[in-house]
Scaffold this motif. Structure first.
Motif, PDB file in Angstrom:
ATOM      1  N   LEU A   1       0.846  -1.194   0.000  1.00  0.00           N
ATOM      2  CA  LEU A   1       0.000   0.000   0.000  1.00  0.00           C
ATOM      3  C   LEU A   1       0.877   1.238   0.000  1.00  0.00           C
TER       4      LEU A   1
ATOM      5  N   THR B   1      -2.392  -9.279  -1.245  1.00  0.00           N
ATOM      6  CA  THR B   1      -2.533  -7.914  -1.753  1.00  0.00           C
ATOM      7  C   THR B   1      -3.998  -7.551  -1.945  1.00  0.00           C
TER       8      THR B   1
ATOM      9  N   GLU C   1      -2.921   5.027   1.378  1.00  0.00           N
ATOM     10  CA  GLU C   1      -3.726   3.814   1.568  1.00  0.00           C
ATOM     11  C   GLU C   1      -3.487   3.188   2.933  1.00  0.00           C
TER      12      GLU C   1
ATOM     13  N   THR D   1      -5.853  -4.635   0.230  1.00  0.00           N
ATOM     14  CA  THR D   1      -6.439  -3.542  -0.546  1.00  0.00           C
ATOM     15  C   THR D   1      -7.928  -3.386  -0.242  1.00  0.00           C
TER      16      THR D   1
END
Length: 466
Positions: free
Chosen positions: A265, A454, A269, A458
């Motif tokens: 990130l 990931t 983020e 996310t």
């Protein structure tokens, strides 16, 4: 600070200079009938493994290294003085380990007994050649069984220089690396202006280790303080929690390693994810644990997550700025059943972590020796072990200067039988460095798992869902 493989280090070629530690005494003090101070449990086990590997010609080795940048034309005397101050400041760096009557003791050179010997290595031709030189120098220059236990040097250019240091794990841990950078950068800046280094006090790890050994040396397997470990073992079916995905390894074998790092990130983020974790009653590392555990379950792992987690023993006192192996490793478990949402999983992580911290005092190596003696005799963990580590380098001493100092950390191990993940945060985002066995199945498993991880991280950042 960024933790990456040395092969990915962005370093410009230049003129290499190194400083070798030398004793102004002709030799270290003669061994006593009993060592002056006992090494820590971590150090004792690490030294024993190195001894056994040497005896059977096992090519087992590892190191931890750092680099950092000095702007402008190098003030070489100031850097040399900063490096000498660094070694004199930290007693563990002046220590040679000797086993006597079964105990691993520490014999220490005094600060004034240390000198630096400069060596002109020469000019590196390219970045690739420089990386290759450093990898070879670190591997050959670090030997757990002999002093000195660090390598120091610099790549000098007209308008900047890169300082590099490499350590044996017996004198350092991950949190020691920012301390080393802070010491050297701060001292160099002051000394180049003819000022005082002005570094804060740093307690001796040798005192920490000796006191730890004294306190727990007589701990027995029937001690009530091992109740947390015993309960974990009963639920887990053994001392070590297995990594739940297939890596294609054979029992009793170790393999060459793959070292990879990637960004999960960006800074914005990870800030959003941190807020979502806080709103759900947890902290960022708890959210990462939740994401890792859920990703393993989605990849074929179980609904109950169990791992070993390194926890700093530095506290907020005199060890904050010290070099040493201030790490205890503890078991942690929580549920990631499919019917649980993000707040529920995070609550389980928080409860598991809270219970773990109530029992943090028992040294991992001592628990291992008492509760899994058949595995304690091995030179490595018995099979791929589930392992989680997280560091926020922004909060380390000197962390506010990292964008200017551009420090990097590099962890290397010659061989392994499993996989390790080191999650870390800096001013630019969230990253993960992984070292795992070099098998075809491990490469496939790790590639697929990172995609799942990931996606999970996310989704958590964007929507607060799993």
């Amino acid at each position: 600070m960024l933790q990456i493989p040395l092969a990915r280090l962005d370093i410009e070629p230049g003129h290499l200079v190194e400083w070798n530690l030398r004793s102004s005494r002709r030799r270290l003090p003669a061994p006593r009938e009993e060592p002056g101070r006992s090494a820590s449990f971590n150090q004792d086990k690490h030294f024993a493994v190195a001894q056994e590997a040497r005896e059977v010609n096992d090519p087992l080795s590892s190191w931890i290294a750092i680099t950092c940048e000095l702007p402008g034309k190098l003030d070489r005397p100031a850097l040399e003085a900063a490096l000498l101050l660094f070694v004199r400041r930290h007693e563990v760096l002046r220590c040679e380990f000797r086993r006597l009557a079964g105990d691993l003791g520490c014999e220490v050179l005094g600060p004034d007994d240390i000198a630096l010997e400069c060596a002109d290595v020469g000019i590196s031709g390219s970045t690739a050649e420089l990386r290759s030189y450093l990898a070879d120098r670190f591997e050959k220059g670090i030997d757990t069984l002999s002093w000195p236990l660090l390598v120091m040097g610099a790549v000098v250019r007209e308008h900047s220089s890169t300082v590099y240091l490499c350590f044996d794990h017996i004198v350092s841990d991950g949190m020691s690396m920012p301390n080393a950078v802070n010491d050297i950068e701060t001292a160099y800046a002051a000394l180049s202006r003819n000022g005082e280094a002005g570094l804060p006090a740093a307690g001796s790890y040798l005192d920490f280790g000796h006191e730890q050994r004294r306190r727990y040396l007589t701990l027995g397997a029937d001690d009530d303080r091992l109740a947390y470990w015993k309960a974990f073992i009963a639920r887990n079916g053994g001392f070590f929690p297995k990594f739940p995905l297939e890596l294609g390894v054979e029992p009793g074998r170790t393999y060459p390693t793959v070292n990879e790092s990637e960004k999960l990130l960006d800074d914005h983020e990870v800030g959003v994810l941190e807020t979502r974790c806080r709103d759900a009653g947890g902290r960022l590392f708890m959210g990462l644990l939740a994401a890792l555990a859920v990703s393993l379950r989605r990849s074929g792992g179980p609904g109950d997550y169990r791992c070993l987690m390194p926890v700093s023993e530095r506290g907020r006192g005199s060890w904050t700025h010290s070099m040493g192996w201030f790490v205890n490793t503890m078991p942690l478990e929580f549920s990631v059943a499919e019917d649980k949402d993000f707040p529920e999983v995070l609550a389980g992580v928080r409860a598991g972590f809270t219970e773990m911290m109530r029992n943090i005092d028992i040294p991992f190596v001592k628990a291992w020796e008492l509760l899994a003696p058949h595995h304690f005799k091995l030179r490595s963990w018995p099979f791929p072990v589930n392992f989680f580590s997280y560091m926020d380098f922004r909060k380390c001493p000197g962390g506010e200067h990292h964008p200017q100092w551009r420090p990097t950390m590099h962890v290397w191990a010659s061989r392994s039988n499993g996989i390790n993940f080191w999650f870390h945060r800096n001013a630019t985002g969230l990253y993960v460095n992984s070292i795992y066995v070099d098998t075809e199945e491990a490469r496939r498993t790790t590639t697929a798992f990172r995609r799942t991880l990931t996606g999970t991280v996310t989704a958590m950042a964007r929507s607060g869902t799993l």
